[in-house]
Design a protein around this motif. Structure first.
Motif, mmCIF file in Angstrom:
data_model
loop_
_atom_site.group_PDB
_atom_site.id
_atom_site.type_symbol
_atom_site.label_atom_id
_atom_site.label_comp_id
_atom_site.label_asym_id
_atom_site.label_seq_id
_atom_site.Cartn_x
_atom_site.Cartn_y
_atom_site.Cartn_z
ATOM 1 N N GLY A 137 -7.350 -4.157 -0.805
ATOM 2 C CA GLY A 137 -7.126 -2.734 -0.648
ATOM 3 C C GLY A 137 -7.985 -1.920 -1.584
ATOM 4 O O GLY A 137 -8.823 -2.447 -2.328
ATOM 5 N N TYR A 138 -7.783 -0.613 -1.552
ATOM 6 C CA TYR A 138 -8.495 0.338 -2.386
ATOM 7 C C TYR A 138 -7.546 0.866 -3.452
ATOM 8 O O TYR A 138 -6.384 1.176 -3.162
ATOM 9 C CB TYR A 138 -9.028 1.509 -1.553
ATOM 10 C CG TYR A 138 -10.053 1.109 -0.509
ATOM 11 C CD1 TYR A 138 -11.413 1.220 -0.782
ATOM 12 C CD2 TYR A 138 -9.657 0.633 0.737
ATOM 13 C CE1 TYR A 138 -12.359 0.860 0.169
ATOM 14 C CE2 TYR A 138 -10.593 0.271 1.701
ATOM 15 C CZ TYR A 138 -11.941 0.388 1.407
ATOM 16 O OH TYR A 138 -12.866 0.019 2.348
ATOM 17 N N CYS A 165 0.839 -1.195 0.000
ATOM 18 C CA CYS A 165 0.000 0.000 0.000
ATOM 19 C C CYS A 165 0.877 1.249 0.000
ATOM 20 O O CYS A 165 2.000 1.239 0.504
ATOM 21 C CB CYS A 165 -0.938 0.008 1.201
ATOM 22 S SG CYS A 165 -0.107 0.148 2.798
ATOM 23 N N CYS A 196 -4.513 0.678 1.843
ATOM 24 C CA CYS A 196 -5.074 -0.396 2.669
ATOM 25 C C CYS A 196 -6.379 0.032 3.342
ATOM 26 O O CYS A 196 -7.153 -0.815 3.785
ATOM 27 C CB CYS A 196 -4.058 -0.835 3.727
ATOM 28 S SG CYS A 196 -3.513 0.493 4.838
ATOM 29 N N LYS A 197 -6.631 1.341 3.448
ATOM 30 C CA LYS A 197 -7.852 1.861 4.048
ATOM 31 C C LYS A 197 -8.447 2.918 3.130
ATOM 32 O O LYS A 197 -7.767 3.478 2.282
ATOM 33 C CB LYS A 197 -7.569 2.468 5.429
ATOM 34 C CG LYS A 197 -7.072 1.460 6.452
ATOM 35 C CD LYS A 197 -6.830 2.129 7.798
ATOM 36 C CE LYS A 197 -6.343 1.123 8.837
ATOM 37 N NZ LYS A 197 -6.094 1.771 10.147
ATOM 38 N N HIS A 198 -9.739 3.182 3.350
ATOM 39 C CA HIS A 198 -10.411 4.191 2.531
ATOM 40 C C HIS A 198 -9.951 5.590 2.929
ATOM 41 O O HIS A 198 -9.839 5.914 4.112
ATOM 42 C CB HIS A 198 -11.926 4.088 2.702
ATOM 43 C CG HIS A 198 -12.676 5.142 1.940
ATOM 44 N ND1 HIS A 198 -13.096 6.330 2.520
ATOM 45 C CD2 HIS A 198 -13.050 5.202 0.641
ATOM 46 C CE1 HIS A 198 -13.715 7.058 1.619
ATOM 47 N NE2 HIS A 198 -13.710 6.406 0.469
ATOM 48 N N HIS A 199 -9.653 6.400 1.919
ATOM 49 C CA HIS A 199 -9.254 7.788 2.138
ATOM 50 C C HIS A 199 -10.203 8.693 1.357
ATOM 51 O O HIS A 199 -10.745 8.307 0.323
ATOM 52 C CB HIS A 199 -7.816 8.021 1.674
ATOM 53 C CG HIS A 199 -6.793 7.257 2.451
ATOM 54 N ND1 HIS A 199 -6.152 7.770 3.560
ATOM 55 C CD2 HIS A 199 -6.299 5.998 2.292
ATOM 56 C CE1 HIS A 199 -5.307 6.868 4.039
ATOM 57 N NE2 HIS A 199 -5.392 5.782 3.285
ATOM 58 N N THR A 212 -17.301 -5.423 -0.973
ATOM 59 C CA THR A 212 -16.637 -6.096 0.142
ATOM 60 C C THR A 212 -16.104 -7.462 -0.233
ATOM 61 O O THR A 212 -15.235 -7.995 0.433
ATOM 62 C CB THR A 212 -17.624 -6.239 1.316
ATOM 63 O OG1 THR A 212 -18.779 -6.963 0.855
ATOM 64 C CG2 THR A 212 -18.042 -4.884 1.833
ATOM 65 N N CYS A 272 0.155 4.060 1.498
ATOM 66 C CA CYS A 272 -0.009 4.872 2.702
ATOM 67 C C CYS A 272 0.887 4.399 3.851
ATOM 68 O O CYS A 272 1.530 5.211 4.518
ATOM 69 C CB CYS A 272 -1.469 4.876 3.139
ATOM 70 S SG CYS A 272 -2.269 3.245 3.151
ATOM 71 N N HIS A 273 0.958 3.078 4.081
ATOM 72 C CA HIS A 273 1.756 2.551 5.188
ATOM 73 C C HIS A 273 2.921 1.675 4.742
ATOM 74 O O HIS A 273 3.672 1.164 5.579
ATOM 75 C CB HIS A 273 0.861 1.747 6.144
ATOM 76 C CG HIS A 273 -0.246 2.550 6.755
ATOM 77 N ND1 HIS A 273 -1.510 2.610 6.196
ATOM 78 C CD2 HIS A 273 -0.281 3.340 7.854
ATOM 79 C CE1 HIS A 273 -2.283 3.388 6.945
ATOM 80 N NE2 HIS A 273 -1.564 3.845 7.950
#
Length: 303
Positions: free
Chosen positions: A260-261, A250, A271-274, A292, A252-253
């Motif tokens: 993921g997105y 990802c 990895c998470k919604h932003h 999902t 982001c991290h």
């Protein structure tokens, strides 16, 4: 690059660019991914392998790039190493290849260690694989443009350090650049873990991926699998990887993820919604339908 095959010396002349992992955290046993092979023994295997490459054909070329934690650099180039009376041996015992390579390697390790003194790394430390791949591809492109004839290039990664997720984008860019230039990336992993980066590199570029089961027999693995030129590989049954880890990291991290997105504009992975893409700045809207159950949840930007 359709013009490249017509400019080859011959099909069995090779340019081997070797990426040598010199990560001190790997060889000193500072983490759980260390190899059981001591660094001096590892170098003995590598030097014997490089000598065998040069002996197979007088037109073969060898380039060695050291891969450290903070830097990477060229430490040997057979095309620019012309033997002289003064440097052909050291005390009459050491061949020129060993003498020059070890001298440059020592200088590189000292400088790389100096660069890391200001920082105290935590956890598992990875080598600068993306940088060494970029150096290898730059050298190969310079060879392509140097004259009417050139050997058939290939890259061999002798890697023991774990993958660095923060290098994912740079490594993948190098892999696709090698694929476009028709340069295979061979991988020999000497660490305790498999390398997802190198699995993808060898799979995409048509190279060979191998993790030796017996590190003490490294020279036998190198000479029987990686010493063969690209033409001879068509007649040999080389080892094939059991599976390839295609998971991405990802943005982001910098962690490897299964789901993921993905930004539909620049294809950045999160990895998470932003609410907003950190790469291209696109604003994400509501997802269309239930996502999902998908492996990667694609979000469309608002117009």
């Amino acid at each position: 690059m359709a013009s490249i095959p017509s400019k080859l010396y011959s099909d069995d002349v090779s340019l081997l660019v070797l990426l040598l992992d010199t990560n001190p955290f790997l060889w000193t046993g500072a983490n759980t991914t260390t190899t059981s092979l001591p660094f001096p023994s590892f170098l003995n295997h590598v030097l014997s392998f490089l000598n065998s490459i040069l002996l197979l054909n007088q037109l073969n070329q060898v380039v060695v790039i050291a891969t450290g934690v903070n830097s990477c650099d060229y430490i040997y180039d057979s095309s620019s190493s012309l033997p002289t009376t003064a440097d052909s041996s050291e005390n009459g015992r050491m061949p020129m290849l060993c003498s020059r390579l070890l001298s440059k390697l020592e200088e590189f390790v000292i400088e790389d260690e100096r660069l890391s003194k200001d920082e105290s790394p935590e956890g598992i430390v990875s080598s600068l694989l993306s940088g060494s791949l970029s150096l290898a591809l730059c050298y190969i492109q310079r060879v392509f443009r140097s004259g009417p004839l050139h050997p058939q290039p290939r890259i061999l990664c002798l890697q023991g350090s774990p993958d660095g997720p923060e290098q994912y984008v740079a490594v993948m860019n190098a892999i696709f650049s090698a694929q476009r230039s028709m340069v295979p990336i061979d991988s020999c992993v000497i660490g305790a873990q498999h390398s997802a980066f190198l699995q993808q590199a060898s799979y995409i570029t048509g190279g060979v991926y191998l993790k030796p089961q017996l590190p003490d027999g490294l020279f036998q693995y190198l000479s029987t699998v990686f010493a063969t030129d690209l033409l001879s590989r068509n007649f040999l049954r080389l080892p094939k990887p059991v599976g390839v880890d295609f998971r991405a990291s990802c943005f982001c991290h910098k962690k490897t993820i299964d789901m993921g997105y993905i930004c539909s504009v620049c294809l950045s992975i999160f990895c998470k919604h932003h609410k907003k893409c950190s790469t291209c700045g696109s604003v994400f809207g509501q997802a269309l339908g239930d996502t999902t159950s998908t492996d990667r949840k694609r979000k469309t930007p608002e117009t």
